[in-house]
Design a protein around this motif. Structure first.
Motif, mmCIF file in Angstrom:
data_model
loop_
_atom_site.group_PDB
_atom_site.id
_atom_site.type_symbol
_atom_site.label_atom_id
_atom_site.label_comp_id
_atom_site.label_asym_id
_atom_site.label_seq_id
_atom_site.Cartn_x
_atom_site.Cartn_y
_atom_site.Cartn_z
ATOM 1 N N TRP A 133 -5.967 4.381 10.998
ATOM 2 C CA TRP A 133 -6.912 4.315 9.876
ATOM 3 C C TRP A 133 -6.298 3.549 8.705
ATOM 4 C CZ3 TRP A 133 -6.520 6.446 4.929
ATOM 5 C CH2 TRP A 133 -7.697 6.472 4.166
ATOM 6 N N THR A 134 -5.028 3.815 8.395
ATOM 7 C CA THR A 134 -4.394 3.135 7.257
ATOM 8 C C THR A 134 -4.329 1.628 7.465
ATOM 9 O OG1 THR A 134 -2.141 3.478 8.113
ATOM 10 C CG2 THR A 134 -2.998 5.120 6.571
ATOM 11 N N LYS A 135 -4.195 1.195 8.709
ATOM 12 C CA LYS A 135 -4.140 -0.238 9.003
ATOM 13 C C LYS A 135 -5.442 -0.947 8.662
ATOM 14 C CE LYS A 135 -0.769 0.276 12.724
ATOM 15 N NZ LYS A 135 -0.570 0.234 14.189
ATOM 16 N N ARG A 136 -6.535 -0.185 8.596
ATOM 17 C CA ARG A 136 -7.849 -0.780 8.296
ATOM 18 C C ARG A 136 -8.197 -0.714 6.809
ATOM 19 N NH1 ARG A 136 -8.806 2.538 12.762
ATOM 20 N NH2 ARG A 136 -10.014 4.016 11.498
ATOM 21 N N GLN A 137 -7.311 -0.138 6.010
ATOM 22 C CA GLN A 137 -7.592 0.024 4.579
ATOM 23 C C GLN A 137 -7.006 -1.135 3.773
ATOM 24 O OE1 GLN A 137 -9.758 2.502 3.999
ATOM 25 N NE2 GLN A 137 -9.504 2.812 6.197
ATOM 26 N N HIS A 138 -7.683 -1.448 2.673
ATOM 27 C CA HIS A 138 -7.237 -2.535 1.801
ATOM 28 C C HIS A 138 -7.251 -2.032 0.357
ATOM 29 C CE1 HIS A 138 -7.540 -5.169 5.245
ATOM 30 N NE2 HIS A 138 -8.749 -4.689 5.462
ATOM 31 N N ALA A 139 -6.292 -1.187 0.037
ATOM 32 C CA ALA A 139 -6.214 -0.615 -1.307
ATOM 33 C C ALA A 139 -4.742 -0.436 -1.668
ATOM 34 C CB ALA A 139 -6.932 0.740 -1.337
ATOM 35 N N ASP A 140 -4.477 -0.355 -2.965
ATOM 36 C CA ASP A 140 -3.102 -0.139 -3.413
ATOM 37 C C ASP A 140 -2.593 1.238 -2.999
ATOM 38 O OD1 ASP A 140 -3.050 -2.632 -4.572
ATOM 39 O OD2 ASP A 140 -3.629 -1.888 -6.558
ATOM 40 N N PHE A 141 -3.498 2.221 -3.027
ATOM 41 C CA PHE A 141 -3.162 3.592 -2.655
ATOM 42 C C PHE A 141 -4.196 4.096 -1.661
ATOM 43 C CE2 PHE A 141 -2.142 3.259 -7.263
ATOM 44 C CZ PHE A 141 -0.758 3.272 -7.151
ATOM 45 N N VAL A 142 -3.730 4.793 -0.635
ATOM 46 C CA VAL A 142 -4.639 5.532 0.237
ATOM 47 C C VAL A 142 -4.135 6.973 0.271
ATOM 48 C CG1 VAL A 142 -5.346 3.560 1.625
ATOM 49 C CG2 VAL A 142 -3.419 4.935 2.371
ATOM 50 N N PHE A 143 -5.057 7.888 0.423
ATOM 51 C CA PHE A 143 -4.747 9.307 0.346
ATOM 52 C C PHE A 143 -5.093 10.003 1.650
ATOM 53 C CE2 PHE A 143 -5.265 7.751 -3.904
ATOM 54 C CZ PHE A 143 -4.337 8.449 -4.653
ATOM 55 N N VAL A 144 -4.345 11.044 1.939
ATOM 56 C CA VAL A 144 -4.640 11.901 3.084
ATOM 57 C C VAL A 144 -4.645 13.344 2.575
ATOM 58 C CG1 VAL A 144 -2.206 11.938 3.796
ATOM 59 C CG2 VAL A 144 -3.971 12.648 5.415
ATOM 60 N N GLU A 145 -5.709 14.060 2.919
ATOM 61 C CA GLU A 145 -5.826 15.464 2.533
ATOM 62 C C GLU A 145 -5.552 16.344 3.737
ATOM 63 O OE1 GLU A 145 -9.111 18.835 2.168
ATOM 64 O OE2 GLU A 145 -9.771 16.906 1.400
ATOM 65 N N SER A 146 -4.646 17.315 3.557
ATOM 66 C CA SER A 146 -4.345 18.257 4.629
ATOM 67 C C SER A 146 -3.680 19.503 4.052
ATOM 68 C CB SER A 146 -3.407 17.622 5.661
ATOM 69 O OG SER A 146 -3.008 18.573 6.618
ATOM 70 N N MET B 115 0.841 -1.181 0.000
ATOM 71 C CA MET B 115 0.000 0.000 0.000
ATOM 72 C C MET B 115 0.886 1.244 0.000
ATOM 73 S SD MET B 115 -2.618 1.356 2.991
ATOM 74 C CE MET B 115 -3.401 -0.223 3.131
ATOM 75 N N LYS B 116 0.574 2.185 -0.890
ATOM 76 C CA LYS B 116 1.293 3.453 -0.924
ATOM 77 C C LYS B 116 0.433 4.526 -0.269
ATOM 78 C CE LYS B 116 4.365 2.857 -4.815
ATOM 79 N NZ LYS B 116 4.853 3.414 -6.062
ATOM 80 N N LEU B 117 1.095 5.368 0.519
ATOM 81 C CA LEU B 117 0.417 6.471 1.192
ATOM 82 C C LEU B 117 0.725 7.749 0.430
ATOM 83 C CD1 LEU B 117 1.384 5.614 4.881
ATOM 84 C CD2 LEU B 117 -0.600 4.835 3.583
ATOM 85 N N ILE B 118 -0.333 8.415 -0.039
ATOM 86 C CA ILE B 118 -0.184 9.594 -0.880
ATOM 87 C C ILE B 118 -0.857 10.788 -0.205
ATOM 88 C CG2 ILE B 118 -0.515 10.550 -3.194
ATOM 89 C CD1 ILE B 118 1.019 7.833 -3.146
ATOM 90 N N GLY B 119 -0.134 11.884 -0.102
ATOM 91 C CA GLY B 119 -0.681 13.107 0.468
ATOM 92 C C GLY B 119 -1.235 14.016 -0.602
ATOM 93 N N VAL B 120 -2.291 14.735 -0.240
ATOM 94 C CA VAL B 120 -2.871 15.761 -1.108
ATOM 95 C C VAL B 120 -2.880 17.039 -0.273
ATOM 96 C CG1 VAL B 120 -4.878 16.523 -2.429
ATOM 97 C CG2 VAL B 120 -4.311 14.075 -2.314
ATOM 98 N N THR B 121 -2.191 18.066 -0.764
ATOM 99 C CA THR B 121 -2.099 19.306 -0.006
ATOM 100 C C THR B 121 -2.298 20.505 -0.923
ATOM 101 O OG1 THR B 121 -0.803 20.437 1.715
ATOM 102 C CG2 THR B 121 0.428 19.592 -0.202
ATOM 103 N N GLY B 122 -2.384 21.648 -0.314
ATOM 104 C CA GLY B 122 -2.582 22.911 -1.024
ATOM 105 C C GLY B 122 -3.142 23.912 -0.038
ATOM 106 N N ASN B 123 -3.069 25.156 -0.383
ATOM 107 C CA ASN B 123 -3.582 26.197 0.493
ATOM 108 C C ASN B 123 -5.106 26.177 0.549
ATOM 109 O OD1 ASN B 123 -0.955 28.175 -0.753
ATOM 110 N ND2 ASN B 123 -1.108 27.547 1.369
ATOM 111 N N ILE B 124 -5.636 26.936 1.484
ATOM 112 C CA ILE B 124 -7.069 27.098 1.619
ATOM 113 C C ILE B 124 -7.655 27.551 0.275
ATOM 114 C CG2 ILE B 124 -6.792 29.483 2.453
ATOM 115 C CD1 ILE B 124 -9.221 29.066 4.224
ATOM 116 N N GLY B 125 -8.740 26.922 -0.139
ATOM 117 C CA GLY B 125 -9.408 27.307 -1.378
ATOM 118 C C GLY B 125 -8.750 26.812 -2.653
ATOM 119 N N SER B 126 -7.743 25.948 -2.537
ATOM 120 C CA SER B 126 -7.049 25.478 -3.744
ATOM 121 C C SER B 126 -7.841 24.412 -4.500
ATOM 122 C CB SER B 126 -5.665 24.929 -3.389
ATOM 123 O OG SER B 126 -5.780 23.804 -2.551
ATOM 124 N N GLY B 127 -8.695 23.688 -3.798
ATOM 125 C CA GLY B 127 -9.481 22.645 -4.438
ATOM 126 C C GLY B 127 -9.074 21.241 -4.039
#
Length: 189
Positions: A96-109, A1-13
């Protein structure tokens, strides 16, 4: 499983990108939402009470608006609040990641790059938007003035600095299609 972050400033989408990832079947941990939930736990509420005045509490619960107004105008208080909440969110994310069963999981912050959470990630995606677009989106969404949205944005890391630490960039300028960009990144992952 790969852990991928999604980030950006407020209002970026970031949320738009993460909803798309979720529709595509990928688990997404929304750090802001989970942080709000964690803030309501007795342990974290007590730590906040110990570090901030009682004026931030009403009927035993945190007055988020008053607390946000204070911490976004005082960097030391923001740093204190973050030192309470971020470790708890990071721990929750790991569980939370320990309970996931996917090739990729994402975290938004929005503040992913300023927390220890980023150290455990395989890749990080930056969602980028023009400054005026971010302010417009944030003020509309949060029902605040453009000046308030600008003030919050000023307290976040400069997007150019974020770009240096990210592996991928999604342009969300209301002109460039997001879906092909997300699909291309998934293909490259």
């Amino acid at each position: 499983m790969k852990l991928i972050g999604v980030t950006g400033n407020i209002g970026s989408g970031k949320s738009t990108v993460c909803r798309l990832l979720n529709v595509l079947g990928y688990p997404v941990y929304i750090a802001d939402t989970e942080g709000k939930r964690i803030t309501e736990t007795p342990e974290i509420t007590q730590k906040i009470r110990e570090n901030f005045e009682d004026c931030f509490f009403e009927n035993g619960t945190i007055n988020r608006k008053r607390l946000a107004e204070t911490v976004f105008s005082d960097k030391e208080k923001l740093k204190t609040l973050n030192s309470i909440i971020h470790p708890a969110v990071n721990k929750d994310f790991v569980e939370w990641t320990k309970r996931q069963h996917a090739d990729f999981v994402f975290v938004e912050s929005a503040i992913l790059l300023q927390t220890d959470m980023s150290k455990n990630l395989d890749k990080i995606i930056l969602v980028s938007s023009p400054q005026t677009t971010k302010i417009s989106r944030a003020s509309h969404r949060d029902k605040c003035s453009a000046a308030d949205a600008q003030h919050r944005l000023d307290n976040q890391t400069n997007e150019a600095e974020m770009h240096k630490k990210c592996d991928f960039v999604i342009i969300n300028d209301d002109k460039t299609a997001i879906i092909p960009q997300v699909l291309q990144i998934l293909k490259e992952l």
